[in-house]
Each structure stands twice: as structure tokens, then as C-alpha cells.
Write an enzyme that holds these catalytic residues in place. Structure first.
Site, short mmCIF file in Angstrom:
data_model
loop_
_atom_site.label_atom_id
_atom_site.label_comp_id
_atom_site.label_asym_id
_atom_site.label_seq_id
_atom_site.Cartn_x
_atom_site.Cartn_y
_atom_site.Cartn_z
N GLU A 249 35.15 66.90 30.22
CA GLU A 249 36.53 67.31 30.51
C GLU A 249 36.57 68.50 31.46
O GLU A 249 37.46 68.60 32.31
CB GLU A 249 37.26 67.65 29.20
CG GLU A 249 37.37 66.51 28.21
CD GLU A 249 38.03 65.26 28.77
OE1 GLU A 249 38.77 65.36 29.76
OE2 GLU A 249 37.80 64.17 28.20
N HIS A 252 36.43 67.36 34.95
CA HIS A 252 37.77 67.04 35.48
C HIS A 252 38.53 68.31 35.86
O HIS A 252 39.22 68.35 36.87
CB HIS A 252 38.59 66.28 34.43
CG HIS A 252 38.18 64.87 34.20
ND1 HIS A 252 38.03 63.96 35.21
CD2 HIS A 252 37.89 64.20 33.05
CE1 HIS A 252 37.68 62.79 34.70
NE2 HIS A 252 37.58 62.92 33.39
ZN ZN Z 1 37.28 61.54 31.86
#
Ligand code: ZN
Ligand code: CA
Ligand code: CA
Length: 337
Positions: A249, A252
Site C-alpha cells: 500500500e 501506491h
Molecule cells: Zn494494490
């Protein structure tokens, strides 16, 4: 919506230490985010890794991360400009590959939410601190001796705890999710806020979701990474409970797409926009080493942190991904209030 209460806080700047080999003017460093880019079209583009579905072995993980092609191309252009301005490139030094570019030190706030039900996993400070250590370790190449240290490090600024059952069970972008972040978010564009909680959604149980850096200016208080507490070490999401979700995450959060994404698909076009991640048609499930779903050169990058393999499988960011993360950070986060 007002952000006035944030502006009154003072926070130490993210430390961007420019490598000696980089010729960068101070002026450029202080204003890397001059783009006029308006990210409103991607307001709902959260990443969702769905542990519940994949754990049942259907091989299909719903994922609401949708970056429109036009936005992806615009972001690509902006990041490329930034990368060349900072002369971010990959180079090989000695035994380990080093992703060149500035060292980046990101302040981190961890917000632990507690639910009220018997099944709502409760963690304390040691488990939150362990998650933070795993984040640093993964970015430092600790999971894979062949991976270059990214030069991205993290500084733990605080861990706080709140009991709120609505927040604990909230779905991505729901009213409770927004309320939680409005209350707890700390720092500015370069600060990483990590929310640890349960995650309910129409897809079932989710491992986590994140916001992209180019979304920050339009929705500052929604910024951050959310991690399912059962994906932390020892949690109940089998296959996804070694703690790698926070690394995925956070990838991202630094602007990385999944290795299997692309326009028009994972095999053709610009793919994930990173040059050294082989094209991949579909997400990995489990750890299909040697799989090859695209005619393009290279086998699928199933051990990449930005694929969907088991935590025991994923262990790597490529030098290209590292350079891209730094460029996106400098473009959209560094010094962005
Ligand atoms: Zn992802
Ligand atoms: Ca291939
Ligand atoms: Ca791993």
C-alpha cells in the site's frame, strides 16, 4: 471543507537528502510540485487488495483502483519531467544494485483503531511498531539480498489508539472512513499516515487500500494508507499475514501501480509505467514463479511488492520502481502543504 487546523500545526519537513552526484538547485527542491494537474477524476481510485476472496482461491481479486488512461499518461509525463530534472536513474554499484536519486526520509504516523466485537483484533504498541519496522525493512531491501536499498526510509513520529467501532469496520471512502481520517490525519503532503483497522466492504474482507500522491492536493485529509489489522504478522488472513500489505500500500502511496495494470491492458501499452517490471496480464495468486502471461520479454514479476502474491512470495521493488517512487514523491508530496 477547510484544512485550517492543519495549517496551524508545525511539522518537521521530510528530509530530502540529495545525493552528491545530483546537481539540483535549491529552488527546484523547494518547489517540485508546480504542476497544474487536477486529480479530481481519480478521487475514488483506491487500491484494494482483497484477502478474503483470494484466500478462497478463486484467483479473482476485486480491485477498485482505476486510474483513467488520460490521467495515467499525464502523471507519466509529469513524473518523467521530475525524474529528469533530478537525474534519477538506475545504476549498478558493487554487488548490489542501487537506485540512484535522492534519499528520502518520510515521517510516519500510525493510527490504530479498535472495534468492540470479540472478533475485532486488538493490537498494542509493540505490534504497531513491528509493522513500522517491517515497512522500513522491506523498502531497505531486507527481504531480498538482490534488491537494492531504495534510499527511502521512514521516521516514526507517533502511534495513537482510538476506540471506535464504526471506524474499525468502515469501508473505503465511506462516511466513517472520511470521518476517521479527518480526525486523525497528521502532517502535510510528505507525511505518511497509516490507519490500522478492520476493513469491511461490498467485496468482503480487504487487505488494505491507499491513496495516490497525485490525489493529495484535491483531498488532503483522505491521504494515507489503510491496512487490515489481520494482515499484520500473526493476523488471520492466511497467506497475507506476514506484514507485507503495508509495503504494498505504501508503494501506491508513492505512486506505483500494480505490475499487472496498464493501458489498454497489462501486456501492451504503457503497462505500469515502469521500465524494468516485465509486462503481466493478470495478478499473481499465491506464488506462481516462472509464470509468463505476456509475449513481452521476461517472466511475470510475481515476487514484486506491487503484484498480488502471498506475503511469502513478494519481496522486491525494482530500481525502476524506486526511481519512480522518488520522482512522484518529489513531484506531488515533497513540500506540498
Ligand atoms: Zn494494490
Ligand atoms: Ca513475458
Ligand atoms: Ca514478503
Amino acid at each position: 471543507m477547510t484544512f485550517g487546523h492543519k495549517a496551524t500545526r508545525t511539522h518537521r519537513l521530510a528530509i530530502v537528502t540529495l545525493g552528491a552526484a545530483l546537481a539540483v538547485s535549491g529552488a527546484l527542491v523547494s518547489s517540485p510540485a508546480s504542476a497544474q494537474f487536477r486529480p479530481g477524476t481519480t478521487a475514488s481510485a483506491d487500491c484494494i487488495r482483497d484477502g478474503g476472496v483470494a484466500a478462497r482461491g478463486t484467483g479473482r481479486r476485486p480491485d477498485t483502483e482505476q486510474v483513467p488512461a488520460a490521467v495515467a499518461r499525464q502523471v507519466q509525463r509529469e513524473i518523467a519531467e521530475t525524474a529528469s530534472a533530478y537525474r534519477i536513474s538506475s545504476s549498478r554499484t558493487g554487488a548490489r544494485t542501487t537506485a540512484a536519486g535522492p534519499a528520502i526520509n518520510v515521517p510516519v504516523w500510525i493510527h490504530v483503531i479498535r472495534g468492540k466485537h470479540r472478533g475485532d483484533r486488538v493490537i498494542g504498541r509493540p505490534a504497531a511498531a513491528k509493522m513500522f519496522a517491517q515497512l522500513k525493512y522491506g523498502f531497505n531491501g531486507g527481504q531480498n539480498p538482490a534488491m537494492a536499498a531504495s534510499g527511502i526510509t521512514f521516521l516514526l513520529r507517533g502511534i495513537d489508539f482510538r476506540s471506535n467501532d464504526r471506524w474499525f469496520h468502515s469501508a473505503p471512502m465511506s462516511a466513517a472512513d472520511r470521518e476517521m481520517k479527518r480526525d486523525l490525519h497528521r502532517g502535510n503532503g510528505w507525511a505518511l499516515n497509516i490507519y490500522v483497522k478492520g476493513i469491511s466492504s461490498s467485496f468482503g474482507t480487504l487487505l488494505g487500500y491507499s491513496r495516490f500522491p497525485w490525489q493529495y492536493r484535491a483531498n488532503r485529509l483522505l491521504d494515507g494508507v489503510t491496512v487490515n489489522v489481520d494482515s499484520l504478522s500473526g493476523g488471520r488472513l492466511r497467506g497475507y499475514n506476514y506484514g507485507d500489505t503495508v509495503i504494498h500500500e505504501t508503494g501506491h502511496w508513492f505512486g506505483l501501480l500494480h505490475t499487472f495494470e496498464g493501458f489498454p491492458d497489462g501486456c501492451s501499452g504503457i503497462g505500469d509505467g515502469v521500465g524494468d517490471t516485465p509486462a503481466e496480464a493478470i495478478p499473481a495468486a499465491g506464488c506462481p514463479l516462472g509464470r509468463d502471461t505476456c509475449d513481452a520479454a521476461g517472466t511475470d514479476p510475481v515476487t514484486n511488492f506491487m503484484d498480488y502474491g502471498f506475503d511469502s512470495c513478494m519481496n522486491t521493488f525494482t530500481p525502476g520502481q524506486q526511481a519512480r517512487m522518488k520522482a512522484a514523491f518529489l513531484r506531488y508530496r515533497y513540500n506540498v502543504r
